[in-house]
Motif scaffolding. Structure first.
Motif, mmCIF file in Angstrom:
data_model
loop_
_atom_site.group_PDB
_atom_site.id
_atom_site.type_symbol
_atom_site.label_atom_id
_atom_site.label_comp_id
_atom_site.label_asym_id
_atom_site.label_seq_id
_atom_site.Cartn_x
_atom_site.Cartn_y
_atom_site.Cartn_z
ATOM 1 N N GLN A 48 0.833 -1.204 0.000
ATOM 2 C CA GLN A 48 0.000 0.000 0.000
ATOM 3 C C GLN A 48 0.866 1.251 0.000
ATOM 4 O O GLN A 48 0.569 2.226 -0.703
ATOM 5 N N ARG A 49 1.941 1.215 0.767
ATOM 6 C CA ARG A 49 2.864 2.360 0.819
ATOM 7 C C ARG A 49 3.559 2.544 -0.531
ATOM 8 O O ARG A 49 3.702 3.670 -1.015
ATOM 9 N N ALA A 50 3.969 1.452 -1.161
ATOM 10 C CA ALA A 50 4.611 1.531 -2.469
ATOM 11 C C ALA A 50 3.655 2.128 -3.498
ATOM 12 O O ALA A 50 4.054 2.959 -4.319
ATOM 13 N N GLU A 51 2.403 1.714 -3.444
ATOM 14 C CA GLU A 51 1.411 2.264 -4.370
ATOM 15 C C GLU A 51 1.238 3.764 -4.157
ATOM 16 O O GLU A 51 1.186 4.532 -5.116
ATOM 17 N N ALA A 52 1.147 4.179 -2.911
ATOM 18 C CA ALA A 52 1.012 5.609 -2.609
ATOM 19 C C ALA A 52 2.245 6.386 -3.067
ATOM 20 O O ALA A 52 2.129 7.467 -3.650
ATOM 21 N N GLU A 53 3.421 5.835 -2.820
ATOM 22 C CA GLU A 53 4.665 6.496 -3.238
ATOM 23 C C GLU A 53 4.739 6.626 -4.752
ATOM 24 O O GLU A 53 5.224 7.631 -5.272
ATOM 25 N N SER A 54 4.258 5.626 -5.469
ATOM 26 C CA SER A 54 4.336 5.655 -6.930
ATOM 27 C C SER A 54 3.480 6.763 -7.536
ATOM 28 O O SER A 54 3.724 7.181 -8.667
ATOM 29 N N ARG A 55 2.506 7.255 -6.787
ATOM 30 C CA ARG A 55 1.633 8.325 -7.273
ATOM 31 C C ARG A 55 2.156 9.717 -6.941
ATOM 32 O O ARG A 55 1.597 10.711 -7.412
ATOM 33 N N ARG A 56 3.209 9.793 -6.139
ATOM 34 C CA ARG A 56 3.742 11.105 -5.745
ATOM 35 C C ARG A 56 4.290 11.851 -6.956
ATOM 36 O O ARG A 56 4.865 11.261 -7.857
ATOM 37 N N THR A 57 4.117 13.149 -6.929
ATOM 38 C CA THR A 57 4.638 14.000 -8.005
ATOM 39 C C THR A 57 5.658 15.006 -7.481
ATOM 40 O O THR A 57 6.194 15.781 -8.258
ATOM 41 N N ASP A 58 5.932 14.971 -6.197
ATOM 42 C CA ASP A 58 6.814 15.975 -5.588
ATOM 43 C C ASP A 58 8.233 15.467 -5.336
ATOM 44 O O ASP A 58 8.965 16.037 -4.551
ATOM 45 N N THR A 59 8.629 14.406 -6.029
ATOM 46 C CA THR A 59 9.956 13.846 -5.807
ATOM 47 C C THR A 59 10.570 13.392 -7.130
ATOM 48 O O THR A 59 9.861 13.198 -8.124
ATOM 49 N N ASP A 60 11.867 13.223 -7.126
ATOM 50 C CA ASP A 60 12.602 12.794 -8.303
ATOM 51 C C ASP A 60 12.122 11.409 -8.753
ATOM 52 O O ASP A 60 11.946 10.495 -7.930
ATOM 53 N N ALA A 61 11.935 11.224 -10.038
ATOM 54 C CA ALA A 61 11.397 9.971 -10.577
ATOM 55 C C ALA A 61 12.308 8.780 -10.275
ATOM 56 O O ALA A 61 11.816 7.689 -9.950
ATOM 57 N N ARG A 62 13.614 8.961 -10.358
ATOM 58 C CA ARG A 62 14.537 7.852 -10.082
ATOM 59 C C ARG A 62 14.493 7.468 -8.606
ATOM 60 O O ARG A 62 14.531 6.295 -8.262
ATOM 61 N N TYR A 63 14.427 8.465 -7.738
ATOM 62 C CA TYR A 63 14.319 8.193 -6.300
ATOM 63 C C TYR A 63 13.026 7.422 -6.030
ATOM 64 O O TYR A 63 13.032 6.417 -5.327
ATOM 65 N N LYS A 64 11.940 7.925 -6.591
ATOM 66 C CA LYS A 64 10.634 7.304 -6.377
ATOM 67 C C LYS A 64 10.645 5.857 -6.857
ATOM 68 O O LYS A 64 10.160 4.958 -6.162
#
Length: 85
Positions: A48-64
């Protein structure tokens, strides 16, 4: 309230390199069944946390991508009984 075993085992096993349902069911019935159920519950939360993190737009794509992969890998290891004594 504890989730039923069938709910804990209801996940996609297609990308797990070392999934063995017999080993998982034996772990549930074995000496460390309570611990394994806890691991399966944690794995669900990590997904669930991974899914939420994958939707973030406020962080670097490689980091995410790296962070979400680490969460998913840890969930996979928990599910495959790697962290049981």
């Amino acid at each position: 309230m504890q989730r039923p075993d069938e709910e804990l085992l209801d996940f996609d096993t297609g990308e797990l390199e070392d999934w063995d349902e017999e080993r998982a069911r034996a772990a549930l019935d074995g000496e460390h069944g309570t611990l394994y159920r806890n691991h399966l519950d944690i794995a669900l939360h990590l997904d669930q946390r991974a899914e939420a993190e994958s939707r973030r737009t406020d962080t670097d794509a490689r980091y995410k991508a790296g962070f979400t992969q680490a969460l998913r890998d840890t969930a996979a290891f928990l599910r495959q009984t790697y962290y049981l004594p």
